[in-house]
Each structure stands twice: as C-alpha cells, then as structure tokens.
Motif scaffolding. Structure first.
Motif, PDB file in Angstrom:
ATOM      1  N   ASP A  87       2.688  -6.765   4.069  1.00 33.15           N
ATOM      2  CA  ASP A  87       4.032  -6.726   5.101  1.00 33.15           C
ATOM      3  C   ASP A  87       4.795  -5.946   4.238  1.00 33.15           C
ATOM      4  N   LEU A  88       5.350  -6.355   2.915  1.00 34.80           N
ATOM      5  CA  LEU A  88       6.372  -5.935   1.638  1.00 34.80           C
ATOM      6  C   LEU A  88       5.725  -3.908   1.045  1.00 34.80           C
ATOM      7  N   MET A  89       4.226  -3.603   1.134  1.00 36.23           N
ATOM      8  CA  MET A  89       3.658  -2.846   0.603  1.00 36.23           C
ATOM      9  C   MET A  89       3.982  -2.007   2.282  1.00 36.23           C
ATOM     10  N   TYR A  90       3.881  -2.619   2.747  1.00 35.51           N
ATOM     11  CA  TYR A  90       4.823  -1.373   4.147  1.00 35.51           C
ATOM     12  C   TYR A  90       5.951  -0.820   4.551  1.00 35.51           C
ATOM     13  N   GLU A  91       6.643  -2.028   4.275  1.00 35.66           N
ATOM     14  CA  GLU A  91       8.378  -1.970   3.818  1.00 35.66           C
ATOM     15  C   GLU A  91       8.792  -1.182   2.670  1.00 35.66           C
ATOM     16  N   GLN A  92       7.798  -1.034   2.198  1.00 31.40           N
ATOM     17  CA  GLN A  92       8.492  -0.157   0.751  1.00 31.40           C
ATOM     18  C   GLN A  92       8.346   0.901   0.600  1.00 31.40           C
ATOM     19  N   VAL A  93       7.116   1.320   1.123  1.00 31.07           N
ATOM     20  CA  VAL A  93       6.151   2.847   1.542  1.00 31.07           C
ATOM     21  C   VAL A  93       7.189   3.249   2.536  1.00 31.07           C
ATOM     22  N   GLY A 130      -5.348   2.999  -5.300  1.00 34.80           N
ATOM     23  CA  GLY A 130      -5.302   1.298  -5.174  1.00 34.80           C
ATOM     24  C   GLY A 130      -6.633   0.824  -4.521  1.00 34.80           C
ATOM     25  N   LEU A 131      -6.282  -0.250  -4.158  1.00 38.01           N
ATOM     26  CA  LEU A 131      -8.414  -1.208  -3.407  1.00 38.01           C
ATOM     27  C   LEU A 131      -7.665  -0.379  -1.795  1.00 38.01           C
ATOM     28  N   HIS A 132      -6.574  -0.627  -1.082  1.00 37.31           N
ATOM     29  CA  HIS A 132      -6.273  -0.781   0.292  1.00 37.31           C
ATOM     30  C   HIS A 132      -4.931   0.166   0.358  1.00 37.31           C
ATOM     31  N   PRO A 133      -4.986   1.321   0.684  1.00 40.85           N
ATOM     32  CA  PRO A 133      -4.152   2.163   0.974  1.00 40.85           C
ATOM     33  C   PRO A 133      -4.382   2.731   2.459  1.00 40.85           C
ATOM     34  N   MET A 134      -5.757   2.295   2.602  1.00 39.28           N
ATOM     35  CA  MET A 134      -5.746   2.828   4.440  1.00 39.28           C
ATOM     36  C   MET A 134      -6.065   1.396   5.051  1.00 39.28           C
ATOM     37  N   PHE A 135      -5.835   0.340   4.601  1.00 42.73           N
ATOM     38  CA  PHE A 135      -6.676  -0.448   5.247  1.00 42.73           C
ATOM     39  C   PHE A 135      -5.232  -0.249   6.360  1.00 42.73           C
ATOM     40  N   ASP A 136      -3.874  -1.516   6.283  1.00 45.45           N
ATOM     41  CA  ASP A 136      -3.060  -1.432   6.995  1.00 45.45           C
ATOM     42  C   ASP A 136      -2.886  -0.197   8.390  1.00 45.45           C
ATOM     43  N   GLU A 137      -2.736  -0.764   9.278  1.00 45.13           N
ATOM     44  CA  GLU A 137      -2.415   0.908  10.386  1.00 45.13           C
ATOM     45  C   GLU A 137      -1.186   1.215  10.262  1.00 45.13           C
ATOM     46  N   ARG A 138      -0.330  -0.037   9.847  1.00 39.45           N
ATOM     47  CA  ARG A 138       0.621  -0.146   9.228  1.00 39.45           C
ATOM     48  C   ARG A 138       1.022   1.168   8.178  1.00 39.45           C
ATOM     49  N   VAL A 139       0.539   0.552   7.356  1.00 41.81           N
ATOM     50  CA  VAL A 139       0.901   1.872   6.284  1.00 41.81           C
ATOM     51  C   VAL A 139       0.117   3.533   5.806  1.00 41.81           C
ATOM     52  N   ARG A 140      -0.914   2.743   6.489  1.00 40.38           N
ATOM     53  CA  ARG A 140      -1.799   4.308   7.104  1.00 40.38           C
ATOM     54  C   ARG A 140      -1.583   5.037   7.919  1.00 40.38           C
ATOM     55  N   ASP A 141      -0.594   5.134   8.648  1.00 40.12           N
ATOM     56  CA  ASP A 141       0.330   5.574   9.589  1.00 40.12           C
ATOM     57  C   ASP A 141       1.589   6.364   8.559  1.00 40.12           C
ATOM     58  N   LEU A 142       1.861   6.311   7.528  1.00 41.82           N
ATOM     59  CA  LEU A 142       2.428   6.628   6.880  1.00 41.82           C
ATOM     60  C   LEU A 142       2.244   7.663   5.736  1.00 41.82           C
ATOM     61  N   LEU A 143       1.206   7.942   5.686  1.00 42.25           N
ATOM     62  CA  LEU A 143      -0.005   8.827   5.147  1.00 42.25           C
ATOM     63  C   LEU A 143       0.149   9.829   5.745  1.00 42.25           C
ATOM     64  N   ASP A 144       0.651  11.130   4.983  1.00 46.66           N
ATOM     65  CA  ASP A 144       0.135  12.776   4.831  1.00 46.66           C
ATOM     66  C   ASP A 144      -1.010  13.423   4.718  1.00 46.66           C
TER      67      ASP A 144
END
Ligand code: ADP
Ligand code: G6P
Length: 355
Positions: A87-93, A130-144
C-alpha cells in the motif's frame, strides 16, 4: 498562453532476486543517462537510494513491513508479500510520478531494522529495483517500462559461490542451504513477475562447451516484448527473421569457445516477443564493434555508442559477455523511451494550449 513545463517522472521497474546483478545494471543504466548515481548527500549512510541529475534509484527493500526480527518471529522471508508494505509502495510511487516528494522508509541492511525515513524528491526518471516491482497490480500499472533479470539456478549458484564463499567466507553447504530455503518463495512470488516484463534478460549456462558447469561462459537471451509503446526491439540483420550468426571466422578471430548469436521471433507467456541471444564471450573490444555494426534499432546517438559504453565500464561484471551487452542496450532503449515520452507530452501540451 504561457506554457509551464511541469515535471514529468517516468517510472522504470527492475525485478530480480538479490545478488543477481541489479546494482551492476543500475550503474550501466545511469551511466547511459549521463552520470553516475550516488547515495544522497548528508543523509543516512545506510540509505539504499542512488541519485544522479536525472535518475533516482530506490530499493524496494525499503518497503519491508517486517524487519529482520519480525520476519524471523513470524517465519516469513523477505520474498514473502506479507513482509512488504505494498500500500505504501503504491502511494509513494504514485506520488513521485505525480511530482510530489515523499518520506520513504529506509531498510537498514546492516542492522536489519527500519530506520527513520528519508525525503525523496520526484526525479525525471525513477527506477524502482528489488524483489517485487511488478508484484502488486497497482504499482505495476504505474510503470512506464519493466525489466526482469532472470538468472538460471546454475548461474545464480556460481555467482553466489563466487561472492559468498570467496568474499564472505561462507561454506558451500551453507550457500546451497540458503538458496534452497529461498526457492519456494522465489518460485511463488518473484519468478512469476517475469510475465509482465517488457524486457527480460535471461542468463543461462553456455551451450558452446559440452557439460559446462563452471558458470563462467554464459548464454544470455534478451527477450523483448512486441507492441510496447515507445519501445522497438533490437534486431539482427533482418527484423522478424530467424537468424543464427557466428561472427568469428575470416573477419574476426575469437578464442575458444567462440561467440554465437541467435535472433528470432517467439512467444513468451501469452505475448509476442523478439529474442536476441548471445552465447560466449568477447576477448577484445573490436569484436564488440563488429557485432554492434550488425545490430539494428539500438537507439544509439552515434556509431559505436554501445561499444563505448561497454569500454567505459570494462571493469563491471559481465562486460565481456551478453549480460553487459544487453544491459547496455536496454539502457539505451530506456533513454530513447524517455525522450519520446517527453517529446510526446510536450506536443500534447502545445496542442492543448492552442485549442
Ligand atoms: P544485486 O544488486 O542484485 O544484489 P550485484 O549487481 O551487486 O547484484 O551483483 C552481485 C554479484 O553477482 C556481483 O558481485 C558479482 O559477483 C555477480 N555478478 C553480477 N552480475 C554479474 C555478471 N554479469 N557476470 C558475472 N557475475 C556477476
Ligand atoms: C533483503 C534482500 C533479501 C534478503 C534479505 C535478508 O531484504 O532483498 O533478498 O533475503 O534482505 O533477509 P534476512 O531475513 O536474512 O535479514
């Protein structure tokens, strides 16, 4: 109309197990962007962050929700999602992508504890590694753009032995045991992320030496997704064909076991890809310029830029083989993607201003 140029942050994800060459890759990438990334000045000396003029690299270990003791107590590894705060990873990215600074926690690799947070300003290019940049769908969707370093077990083992046995004095048995202990969580949570990657660098034992088990000579495959906006895969000789190429011969002399390239369209999980493969290693850099001149779509700014980059960092691990070559090429492709994205946004803003 006055057009204000708002900050644009593009976000790159780099996933791999630890000890698989992420920091080496980051050094090559930030060098392509024109400057080595360094730890933040005047901050926590155990910060995992690296900053250059254009790029900030943050290590996702900083989002561990359980410290070393918490993990031990609850019997979960660092690879387990339960040890990480998505959750925090998503919010901050998301905040950084929108141009907002954040107070990011620091996971201290020395003490195994979470330190006081550090202020991270939105950069032009944010890399989350790191270990999980594409693990969480919300974070994944932020990646260019996303990259997965896929190191085969044999090679991972060889690298770990080299580092942990030679440099840290661990025993062969304890290295084997620690790899085995991580494997179930690695297979469950880390490895599946490669299906989402726009580029995968696969590192395998050579096929040029029968029954090689030294893990010194490598077969490296660059798997590039088709149809990704602002990313056109590199190719050898003829785009979309299947080509096997041994550059060693009359024009180029290579020592044993030689160099072999392969290029072909393929499918990876459920999508179309192009695969460029290099087995073997370079003895000298004129071999590389010869190879570079036969590759297309490299996104270089001048002839020989790949070779120049490799020369500049000849001391980094993998500079004589496909790992260094493909990491450098991916760096150039990311620079190109960044420049296209920025140009496109500027055009869109100008259009909007006219309307
Ligand atoms: P990470 O940041 O993922 O932990 P590093 O870039 O620090 O990984 O690399 C860890 C170790 O793995 C290096 O010290 C080196 O021994 C080995 N290594 C990494 N990349 C390569 C490579 N391309 N070729 C050979 N060894 C490598
Ligand atoms: C970090 C690394 C992991 C490693 C862990 C050590 O989180 O990314 O790959 O396993 O540190 O964990 P430990 O529980 O041994 O302190």
């Amino acid at each position: 109309t006055l057009i204000t140029c708002s900050q644009e942050t593009i976000v790159i994800g780099l996933a791999a197990d630890s000890g698989c060459g992420k920091s080496t890759f980051m050094r090559r990438l930030t060098s392509v962007f024109g400057g080595a990334a360094k730890p933040p000045k005047g901050g926590n000396p155990d910060s995992n962050t690296l900053i250059s003029d254009t790029t900030t690299v943050i290590c996702l270990d900083d989002y561990h929700s359980l410290d070393r003791y918490g993990r031990k107590e609850q019997k979960v590894t660092a690879l387990d999602p339960r040890a990480n705060d998505f959750d925090l990873m998503y919010e901050q990215v998301k905040a950084l992508k929108n141009g907002i600074a954040v107070e990011k926690p620091i996971y201290n690799h020395v003490t195994g504890l979470l330190d006081a947070p550090e202020l991270i300003q939105p950069p032009k290019i944010l890399v989350i590694e790191g270990l999980h940049p594409m693990f969480d769908e919300r974070v994944r969707d932020l990646l260019d753009f996303s990259i997965y370093l896929d190191i085969s077990n044999e090679v991972k083992f060889a690298w770990k032995i080299q580092r942990d046995m030679a440099e840290r004095g661990h025993s062969l048995e304890s290295i084997k045991a620690s790899i085995e202990a991580r494997k179930p969580d690695f297979d469950a949570f880390i490895d599946p992320q490669k299906q989402y990657a726009d580029a995968v660098i696969e590192v395998l034992p050579t096929q040029l030496i029968p029954d090689d088990n030294e893990g010194k000579v490598l077969r490296v495959r660059l798997i590039m997704k088709e149809g990704v906006k602002y990313f056109s895969p590199v190719y050898l000789f003829d785009e979309g064909s299947t080509i096997s190429w041994i550059p060693c011969g009359r024009k180029l002399t290579c020592s044993y076991p030689g160099i072999k390239f392969n290029y072909e369209p393929d499918s990876y999980f459920d999508h179309e890809v192009s695969v460029l493969e290099m087995d073997g290693q370079f003895d000298r850099l004129d071999e590389l310029i010869y190879v570079e001149s036969h590759l297309s779509n490299l996104s270089t700014k001048f002839y020989g830029e790949v070779t120049q980059q490799m020369l500049k960092h000849a001391d980094f691990p993998g500079s004589n083989n496909g790992t260094g070559l493909f990491q450098t090429i991916v760096g150039l492709k990311i620079r190109d993607l960044y420049e296209q994205l920025i140009a496109n946004k500027a055009t869109a803003r100008a259009e909007a201003a006219k309307a």
